[in-house]
Structures are given as structure tokens and as C-alpha cells.
Design a protein around this motif. Structure first.
Motif, PDB file in Angstrom:
ATOM      1  N   PRO A 294      11.934 -12.601   0.364  1.00  0.00           N
ATOM      2  CA  PRO A 294      10.683 -12.435  -0.377  1.00  0.00           C
ATOM      3  C   PRO A 294       9.460 -12.369   0.530  1.00  0.00           C
ATOM      4  O   PRO A 294       8.503 -11.650   0.240  1.00  0.00           O
ATOM      5  CB  PRO A 294      10.646 -13.678  -1.277  1.00  0.00           C
ATOM      6  N   SER A 295       9.502 -13.125   1.647  1.00  0.00           N
ATOM      7  CA  SER A 295       8.356 -13.108   2.565  1.00  0.00           C
ATOM      8  C   SER A 295       8.164 -11.725   3.173  1.00  0.00           C
ATOM      9  O   SER A 295       7.038 -11.214   3.251  1.00  0.00           O
ATOM     10  CB  SER A 295       8.566 -14.143   3.686  1.00  0.00           C
TER      11      SER A 295
ATOM     12  N   ARG B 126       6.958  -9.253   0.404  1.00  0.00           N
ATOM     13  CA  ARG B 126       5.560  -9.458   0.040  1.00  0.00           C
ATOM     14  C   ARG B 126       4.615  -8.996   1.158  1.00  0.00           C
ATOM     15  O   ARG B 126       3.567  -8.394   0.888  1.00  0.00           O
ATOM     16  CB  ARG B 126       5.307 -10.931  -0.295  1.00  0.00           C
ATOM     17  N   SER B 127       4.988  -9.255   2.402  1.00  0.00           N
ATOM     18  CA  SER B 127       4.164  -8.779   3.523  1.00  0.00           C
ATOM     19  C   SER B 127       4.092  -7.254   3.523  1.00  0.00           C
ATOM     20  O   SER B 127       3.012  -6.663   3.668  1.00  0.00           O
ATOM     21  CB  SER B 127       4.744  -9.281   4.853  1.00  0.00           C
TER      22      SER B 127
ATOM     23  N   ALA C 192       4.712  -5.208   1.017  1.00  0.00           N
ATOM     24  CA  ALA C 192       4.050  -4.698  -0.185  1.00  0.00           C
ATOM     25  C   ALA C 192       2.532  -4.868  -0.100  1.00  0.00           C
ATOM     26  O   ALA C 192       1.780  -4.019  -0.580  1.00  0.00           O
ATOM     27  CB  ALA C 192       4.596  -5.407  -1.418  1.00  0.00           C
ATOM     28  N   LYS C 193       2.100  -5.964   0.522  1.00  0.00           N
ATOM     29  CA  LYS C 193       0.657  -6.153   0.701  1.00  0.00           C
ATOM     30  C   LYS C 193       0.078  -5.032   1.562  1.00  0.00           C
ATOM     31  O   LYS C 193      -1.039  -4.554   1.309  1.00  0.00           O
ATOM     32  CB  LYS C 193       0.382  -7.513   1.351  1.00  0.00           C
TER      33      LYS C 193
ATOM     34  N   PHE D 238       6.457  -6.630  -6.163  1.00  0.00           N
ATOM     35  CA  PHE D 238       5.830  -7.846  -6.672  1.00  0.00           C
ATOM     36  C   PHE D 238       6.429  -8.261  -8.018  1.00  0.00           C
ATOM     37  O   PHE D 238       6.530  -9.456  -8.313  1.00  0.00           O
ATOM     38  CB  PHE D 238       4.305  -7.678  -6.750  1.00  0.00           C
TER      39      PHE D 238
ATOM     40  N   THR E 185       9.797  -9.936  -6.883  1.00  0.00           N
ATOM     41  CA  THR E 185       9.677 -11.292  -6.331  1.00  0.00           C
ATOM     42  C   THR E 185       9.179 -12.284  -7.383  1.00  0.00           C
ATOM     43  O   THR E 185       9.594 -13.451  -7.388  1.00  0.00           O
ATOM     44  CB  THR E 185       8.756 -11.324  -5.098  1.00  0.00           C
TER      45      THR E 185
ATOM     46  N   ASP F 213      11.228 -15.607  -8.398  1.00  0.00           N
ATOM     47  CA  ASP F 213      10.631 -16.938  -8.395  1.00  0.00           C
ATOM     48  C   ASP F 213      10.668 -17.578  -9.782  1.00  0.00           C
ATOM     49  O   ASP F 213      10.846 -18.798  -9.911  1.00  0.00           O
ATOM     50  CB  ASP F 213       9.182 -16.870  -7.905  1.00  0.00           C
TER      51      ASP F 213
END
Length: 510
Positions: free
Chosen positions: A128-129, A132-133, A135-136, A175, A178, A182
Motif C-alpha cells: 500500500p505504501s 499510495r506514493s 498514485a500521489k 486509492f 487501498t 484498509d
């Protein structure tokens, strides 16, 4: 400089072909763990992540990609001169594409006898990290979490069609992915800690299908299921025959299944507009359905029927004689299935209703928020009934009173149900006053009301409903009690020789 792709997947569907095609387009492949072994065995010249980070995988693989040379390569903005300078200073090479999917948390939780240690080890941290990185920084990094998107990504690279909108679409999907992951983990721990209404309530659903339409043909709709399925639900039903389902079909079928759950004997339930129009139990399913049909042969037209026993030929012959939208059953005997499928529009759903488990909470959407409550699972046994009249109900009346009480729980309030011989004979639903519901049920029952019983989902504020019931020939009543004017209703019952019992439980359904 060669473009770089980081690939680390739990679901390895299509990953070898994807990596080979990326390699063919000039990408350098970074990878980890089981993924790199598979890629190398398949001829892909993958580079271990530790050669980039100069740091080994540690803690049994819990830490392998949590490193500045990975996340710096993902988060560094190519258009930002300061970012570029820092990346060069710290020898951080850009990563241009990430293909990651996560540890199988859902599949692990659903395993029988799974231990908490197993569950915890299947909570992904690095995956997920990275997602997310990436995707950001979607402007600079293509991010792929779904194997179904591999081909579209390859085509976009090939045709230089990896536009801002395309990249943003992939990022949005990440997103959602993830957040969904979560939410499943949060739900698991909420179950473990038994926190009924936590300060933040997270829910997540997976799409089952688009529906033909919503409540009306001009409304679009889709069907989503809870992510972790522990019992038989409509989301897991196998549709054997018929056209696609609509929003109303699913609502009504679900209502039928909820009612069916109340009865252990062979039972059939017919539903229209989320209210039962007929419920019957019997020694066989055929006898049960006959009672269901005869309960209201008018309203069942175009309805949904749910059965808790396999549909045999005798039952199928009855089902076939009327127009029904859906029949739900554990199974259909071959001759029954052949007969029913002669009607092309009837939907036949196969569902093991014996494995139904009522959900713990019910969510209702309102403008700007959601209401959450426990599901109404309260049952009443014969020895819990309080007789409040001079006349005591007979054993046969008690059986019918409990049968009707189970039924009225699932009728929209204000609700009145009349029953006789384990068959509903009159249902009054959703009226603004209780006497109005009673008058509808009594009118529907007509002469059958004589010797029948009446169930009311809430107390009688005035004795008018009891008076109407007694005059119609009702011999026994079940209701919660608790009105300031209870004695007035008791007096009317005593006047007409009607038995009445209290449950001390209300079953409003809005």
C-alpha cells in the motif's frame, strides 16, 4: 536513462507477460521476493530491489521496499528542479511505473480456523505504501493495482496515450483499492475488539454487477456486496435462468430471504414491494407453497418467492401456473427446472438458505449521513408469552400466534398480520394508523378471519383494533403491550372471549 518499473505482486495473474512486454519497450524491471523468482525463471532480467537500496530484505520480508531510494524514486517530481537535485545528490533514480497488488488479506480471513497471527502477517505494509506514493505522483508514475489494467497500460505506452486523465484514472483506482483494503482490516479488528459503534465507521463493498435499472427505469443502479462473505446471500446466489435483476428484484428477494430465515419447517414466502403477501409452512414444500399462494392469490402476481427446501416437480407445477419474477431455492430438481425454464422471463436463483447468517448491523442512508442500528433478531418463545386475558390461548392458537409474530416482524409498520393453520391470511402494511392496517388485513382475510389469530407489531393505543378483530371472528391476539390504555384492549378481549398475550417486544419496521 532507461525507464524503470517496479513489480511486486501477490496475484501473479498475467504478470510474466506484462513484465516481458515492458522489458521489450525498454523498461528496466525491479522486483522482490516470490515475484522476482517467477520473473527470472520466466526469462525476465529482473533486478532485486536490494541492489537499488543497498539494504537487504529483513524481518522475514516485513521490510524490503520501505526505503528512501524506493519512495524517493516514486515521489520525486520530475518537473521540480529542487526534487531533481536532491534525487541526484542522494543517488535516487526515478521509478516510472509500479505494478503492485496486495497480500491476500480477505482470502486469509475467510479461511476456516485461521489464526490471528496468520491474519496479521497478511496485512500488507510495503505494498500500500508504494501504491499510495506512486498514485500521489501519478503525473510522473504509472501505477497499476489491477491485473485487468495491464493491457490498457501497455497500449497507452505503445501509443503514447498515457495522458493526464488516464494516469489520474489509474491513481483513483489505487486509492479506492487501498481504502478498500484498509477498511477490511479495520472491520476485522472491530470484530475482534467487539466495538459496536466506533468513533469512525468504515465499510467497503465490491461491485457484483450493473442492474437493468433502479427503482424506476429512468434510474441507474448497481449491486455491491460486502467484501468478506461468511454466509449465503443474494450476492453469492447462482442465477440459473432468466434475465438480469433490477434494483427492486434484489430488494424484494432479500426481504423474502429475511422472512424465510424465521422458519425451520418447509416454508415458502411470497413478497411484493418488500412486504410479505403470503407465508406458509407445511410438511412438504408443495404444501407450504400452496398455503403461501392461497394466502393472497391476487397480490402474488409478479412477486418473488423464496423457498427453504429444494423445488420438486409438484411445487414447480404450482409455481409455473402464475407469473413470478423470481424463485429462490436451495436447488431445483431436474424435472422441476426443466418445467420452470419453459417460461423464459422467470429468474431462478440457487442459494443455500440454510447457511444464511443475519448481518450484525443495518445501514440506512439519509441526506448527509447514514443511520446504523443492530439488526432486529429478537425471538420470542411460547414460555415467554404473558397471558393478560381471562381466556388462555389453546396450543394450536399459540402455534399460530408465534407463526404470525415471526411474520409481522417483517411487515412495514404499522403492521397487522392475520394467520390460521400456519398460513398468513391477511396482511396490513405501512399504514399511518393501526386500525387502518387491521381493516386491510381483515378485509383481505374475509371469512377466513373466523378462528384466526392476529399479530400486531406494536401496542394498541386504543381498543378499536381489538374491537374490529373480535367482530371479525379473531380468537387470539399477540402484541407487545405497554400502552397507557392496555386495560381498555384487555376489557374488549374479555367481553368477546378473545385470548391476548404480550411479548414485551416491539417490532417496528420503517
Amino acid at each position: 536513462m532507461k525507464k524503470r518499473a517496479l513489480i511486486s505482486v501477490s496475484d501473479k495473474t498475467g504478470i510474466v507477460e506484462f513484465a516481458k512486454k515492458l522489458e521489450g519497450k525498454g523498461y528496466e524491471i525491479l522486483s522482490t521476493g516470490g515475484t522476482i523468482r517467477l520473473l527470472k525463471d520466466s526469462g525476465v532480467q529482473a533486478i532485486p530491489v536490494e541492489e537499488t537500496t543497498n539494504f537487504p530484505e529483513i524481518l522475514d520480508g516485513r521490510v524490503k521496499t520501505l526505503h528512501p531510494k524506493i519512495h524517493g524514486g516514486l515521489l520525486g517530481k520530475r518537473s521540480n528542479e529542487n526534487h531533481r537535485a536532491q534525487m541526484e545528490e542522494h543517488q535516487i533514480a526515478p521509478i516510472d511505473l509500479v505494478a503492485v497488488n496486495l497480500y491476500p488479506f480477505k482470502e486469509t480471513v475467510q479461511k476456516p480456523d485461521v489464526t490471528q497471527d496468520e491474519v496479521i502477517e497478511n496485512i500488507d505494509i510495503g505494498g500500500p505504501s508504494m501504491l499510495r506514493s506512486a498514485a500521489k505522483n501519478f503525473v510522473d508514475v504509472l501505477v497499476v493495482a489491477d491485473p485487468m489494467d495491464y493491457e490498457a497500460v501497455l497500449e497507452a505506452i505503445e501509443n503514447k496515450a498515457d495522458s493526464y486523465a488516464f494516469r489520474q484514472q489509474l491513481a483513483a483506482k489505487v486509492f479506492r483499492h487501498t481504502a478498500h483494503y484498509d477498511a477490511m482490516i479495520a472491520s476485522y479488528f472491530q470484530t475482534q475488539t467487539k466495538e459496536e459503534f466506533p468513533e469512525i465507521y468504515t465499510v467497503t463493498y465490491e461491485k457484483v454487477q450493473d442492474l437493468r435499472y433502479g427503482e424506476n427505469p429512468h434510474q441507474q443502479a448497481a449491486f455491491y456486496k460486502t467484501s468478506i462473505q461468511s454466509s449465503a446471500t443474494l450476492a453469492t446466489a447462482n442465477q440459473l435462468h432468466g434475465k438480469g435483476l433490477s434494483y427492486n428484484n434484489i430488494q424484494d428477494a432479500n426481504a423474502a430471504l429475511e422472512i424465510l430465515r424465521e422458519y425451520k419447517e418447509p416454508a415458502a414466502v411470497a413478497v411484493k414491494h418488500m412486504n410479505p403477501c403470503g407465508i406458509g409452512i407445511g410438511e412438504t414444500l408443495a404444501k407450504a407453497f400452496k398455503r403461501t399462494y392461497e394466502a393472497d392469490p391476487v397480490s402474488i402476481f409478479g412477486g418473488i418467492v423464496a423457498c427453504n427446501r429444494p423445488v420438486d416437480l409438484q411445487t414447480a407445477e404450482q409455481l409455473r401456473s402464475i407469473f413470478l419474477e423470481i424463485v429462490v431455492a436451495p436447488s431445483f430438481d431436474k424435472d422441476a427446472f426443466d418445467l420452470l425454464t419453459e417460461k423464459k422471463n422467470i429468474r431462478l436463483l440457487e442459494l443455500d438458505v440454510s447457511n444464511q447468517q443475519e448481518q450484525q448491523e443495518r445501514l440506512t442512508m439519509v441526506d448527509g449521513g447514514v443511520l446504523i442500528q443492530d439488526v432486529d433478531r429478537k425471538e420470542v418463545q411460547a414460555d415467554e408469552l404473558e397471558v393478560v386475558t381471562d381466556k388462555k390461548p389453546t396450543e394450536a392458537e399459540i402455534a399460530d400466534l408465534l407463526f404470525a409474530w415471526k411474520a409481522v416482524k417483517h411487515v412495514k409498520s404499522n403492521a397487522i398480520v392475520l394467520a390460521k393453520d400456519t398460513q398468513t391470511i391477511g396482511v396490513g402494511a405501512g399504514q399511518m394508523n393501526r386500525i387502518g392496517a387491521a381493516e386491510i388485513a381483515i378485509k383481505q382475510a374475509a371469512e377466513k378471519a373466523k378462528g384466526a389469530v392476529l399479530a400486531s407489531d406494536a401496542f394498541f393505543p386504543m381498543p378499536d383494533t381489538v374491537e374490529a378483530a373480535a367482530k371479525a371472528g379473531i380468537t387470539a391476539i399477540i402484541q407487545p403491550g405497554g400502552s397507557k390504555r392496555d386495560q381498555d384492549s384487555i376489557d374488549v378481549c374479555n367481553k368477546y372471549g378473545v385470548a391476548m398475550v404480550y411479548t414485551s417486544v416491539r417490532h417496528f419496521k420503517h
